[in-house]
Design an enzyme around this catalytic site. Structure first.
Site, PDB file in Angstrom:
ATOM      1  N   HIS A  25       0.839  -1.201   0.000  1.00  0.00           N
ATOM      2  CA  HIS A  25       0.000   0.000   0.000  1.00  0.00           C
ATOM      3  C   HIS A  25       0.872   1.250   0.000  1.00  0.00           C
ATOM      4  O   HIS A  25       0.597   2.232  -0.677  1.00  0.00           O
ATOM      5  CB  HIS A  25      -0.870   0.047   1.263  1.00  0.00           C
ATOM      6  CG  HIS A  25      -1.953  -0.976   1.296  1.00  0.00           C
ATOM      7  ND1 HIS A  25      -3.278  -0.652   1.197  1.00  0.00           N
ATOM      8  CD2 HIS A  25      -1.899  -2.330   1.409  1.00  0.00           C
ATOM      9  CE1 HIS A  25      -4.011  -1.750   1.263  1.00  0.00           C
ATOM     10  NE2 HIS A  25      -3.194  -2.790   1.392  1.00  0.00           N
ATOM     11  N   ASP A 122      -4.562   6.375   2.091  1.00  0.00           N
ATOM     12  CA  ASP A 122      -4.904   5.068   1.539  1.00  0.00           C
ATOM     13  C   ASP A 122      -6.385   4.767   1.786  1.00  0.00           C
ATOM     14  O   ASP A 122      -6.952   5.178   2.801  1.00  0.00           O
ATOM     15  CB  ASP A 122      -4.040   3.997   2.214  1.00  0.00           C
ATOM     16  CG  ASP A 122      -4.146   2.650   1.537  1.00  0.00           C
ATOM     17  OD1 ASP A 122      -3.292   2.373   0.684  1.00  0.00           O
ATOM     18  OD2 ASP A 122      -5.098   1.878   1.832  1.00  0.00           O
ATOM     19  N   ASP A 376      -7.723  -9.595  -2.796  1.00  0.00           N
ATOM     20  CA  ASP A 376      -8.277  -9.126  -4.077  1.00  0.00           C
ATOM     21  C   ASP A 376      -7.727  -9.909  -5.263  1.00  0.00           C
ATOM     22  O   ASP A 376      -8.023  -9.606  -6.412  1.00  0.00           O
ATOM     23  CB  ASP A 376      -7.947  -7.632  -4.270  1.00  0.00           C
ATOM     24  CG  ASP A 376      -6.448  -7.366  -4.251  1.00  0.00           C
ATOM     25  OD1 ASP A 376      -5.703  -8.205  -3.690  1.00  0.00           O
ATOM     26  OD2 ASP A 376      -6.012  -6.348  -4.795  1.00  0.00           O
TER      27      ASP A 376
END
Ligand code: UDP
Length: 456
Positions: A25, A122, A376
């Site tokens: 991230h 984020d 994901d």
């Protein structure tokens, strides 16, 4: 938000960047922040927790208008049960506990003679919206995932939860009405416990992203046009900027380690597109049975390979490093993935389809051999295999132990130029589109210009 325009016109822009402290991230957000600051001379302050100070140092060295704001992790940020949780779940709970930083950030901003005019955080840190509200400045949510994943998460968090584990999850309003088996839905949603205070905060955090003033996505038009349009439609503010792929902005330029030199010079001895590169990201550790099947298949394929096994891989097939000899490499520790993928000798990438790896593979124009494990990754694999025809599916799930013979054939085909002509052409076209997107005048380049203009 009436205060936004007022604040933006009054002062020079000063962006407070609040990353989520996990490499996958943090690095893309820093890459994006570097581009924004370097190209548009925008001042930045990056909030950093202690464990990430080292990761931020090369960014600071290459971004003259950026400063770090070191912050201690709040005491509540290590849930006692964290070690028992799947990593993705641990991540979102950590994100919630990091909201303990809100008070420190607020007092820093209020006592600063040059307070932030915009906050970028984020998308895991939805609570930063409340900080932006306190400061009466706009917030931009940075999606370190793709737009397909962002759309799936947004739809699921807004809908009825928990999901029924016995039914496939059909996402009707999304482009193409995709449907996923329950197990392939991101575990952050499957782990949600209605009424649990932490989980309600997780859900609220994701929902707060809908209130952000703008959204930046590490993706590009040609890769996810329909899903970007869908996001634009759902968010309804017209400020969804796809600025990717953001990697390789120059802010990670560190001296190459001797190990990296060795790998790259070895690749230099291999014929073009003859090498299979294997890596499952920065966190996944294949269990022994998987590592054994994978190793045996790589050896049986006859293909040259570079297998990045990570620092503390549990078990490798006995003697594989010795047998690899001149033909292949097993890399322990950190592999210079982007440079490996871009090397002319590499033809295929066996990947878990983490979003960063997916984008790096796309940008390098190699075919992907997808083995999504969790989070994901099933969504990213679907995008590459079904929607773009630029990847072949090897297996699905962290529990899968595929047939070694099939896997070996797949690896052999992946570097045999007489196979997979369409897939290779599709991968090549996507790489060209990725390069064009970030060049001057390309879709991602223009999106960043537009965003900077609004900030100014
Ligand atoms: N990576 C790397 N060397 C390694 C392992 C990982 O450079 O040996 C980098 C890779 O290039 C990518 C990131 O780590 O940028 C992994 O992110 P991704 O989103 O693909 O997966 P995650 O680690 O979050 O599961």
């Amino acid at each position: 938000m009436p205060g936004d325009a007022e604040v933006l016109s009054r002062r020079r822009p000063h962006v407070l960047v609040v990353p989520f402290p996990a490499q996958g991230h943090l690095l893309p957000l820093l890459d994006f922040a570097h581009r924004l600051s370097f190209r548009h001379r925008i001042h930045l302050t990056v909030a950093v927790t202690p464990s990430n100070l080292a990761l931020v140092s090369s960014f600071l060295a290459s971004t003259p208008l950026a400063a770090a704001l070191p912050l201690p992790l709040p005491d509540s940020s290590s849930p006692e049960h964290a070690s028992d949780l799947p990593l993705g779940t641990h991540h979102v709970l950590l994100a919630v506990h990091l909201s303990g930083l809100r008070a420190s950030l607020l007092s820093w901003a209020r006592s600063n003679p040059d307070p932030p005019t915009v906050v970028v955080s984020d998308f895991f840190l939805g609570w930063v919206q409340l900080l932006a509200d306190d400061l009466r400045v706009p917030r931009v949510a940075f999606y370190s995932s793709g737009a397909f994943t962002a759309s799936v998460l947004d739809h699921l968090w807004k809908g009825a939860l928990p999901l029924d584990p016995n039914s496939p999850v059909v996402l009707d309003p999304l482009p193409g009405s995709p449907s996923f088996p329950y197990e392939h839905v991101p575990s952050v949603v499957r782990s949600y416990v209605a009424g649990d205070p932490d989980w309600e905060l997780v859900r609220e955090g994701f929902l707060l992203n809908s209130r952000a003033w703008g959204a930046v996505v590490n993706s590009f038009d040609a890769l996810e046009r329909d899903f970007l349009e869908h996001m634009n439609h759902c968010l309804d503010h017209g400020r969804v900027w796809a600025v990717g792929p953001v990697a390789d902005s120059g802010c990670r330029a560190e001296e190459r380690s001797p190990e990296a030199e060795k790998i790259l010079s070895w690749l230099g001895t291999c014929p073009p597109r003859s090498v299979v590169y294997v890596c499952f990201g920065s966190m996944y550790k294949p269990p022994p049975a998987q590592a054994a099947a994978l190793g045996a298949a790589l050896e049986a394929s006859g293909a040259r390979f570079v297998w990045a096994v990570g620092a503390d891989v549990a078990v490798l097939p006995e003697g594989i490093e010795k047998r690899a000899g001149e033909r292949s490499l097993v890399v322990r520790g950190w592999a210079p993935q982007v440079e490996i993928l871009r090397h002319a000798a590499v033809g295929a990438f066996v990947t878990h389809c983490g979003w960063n790896s997916t984008l790096e593979g796309v940008a390098a124009g190699v075919v992907l051999v997808a083995w999504p494990m969790k989070a994901d990754q099933f969504i990213d694999a679907r995008l590459m295999v079904e929607l773009h025809g630029a990847a072949a599916l090897a297996a699905e799930g962290a529990a899968a132990v595929p047939d070694q013979g099939n896997l070996a054939r797949l690896f052999a085909d992946a570097v045999d130029e007489s196979n997979w002509a369409d897939m290779r052409a599709n991968a090549g076209a996507l790489a060209a589109a990725a390069a064009a997107a970030v060049e001057e005048g390309g879709s991602s380049w223009v999106a960043l210009e537009r965003m900077a203009k609004e900030l100014k």
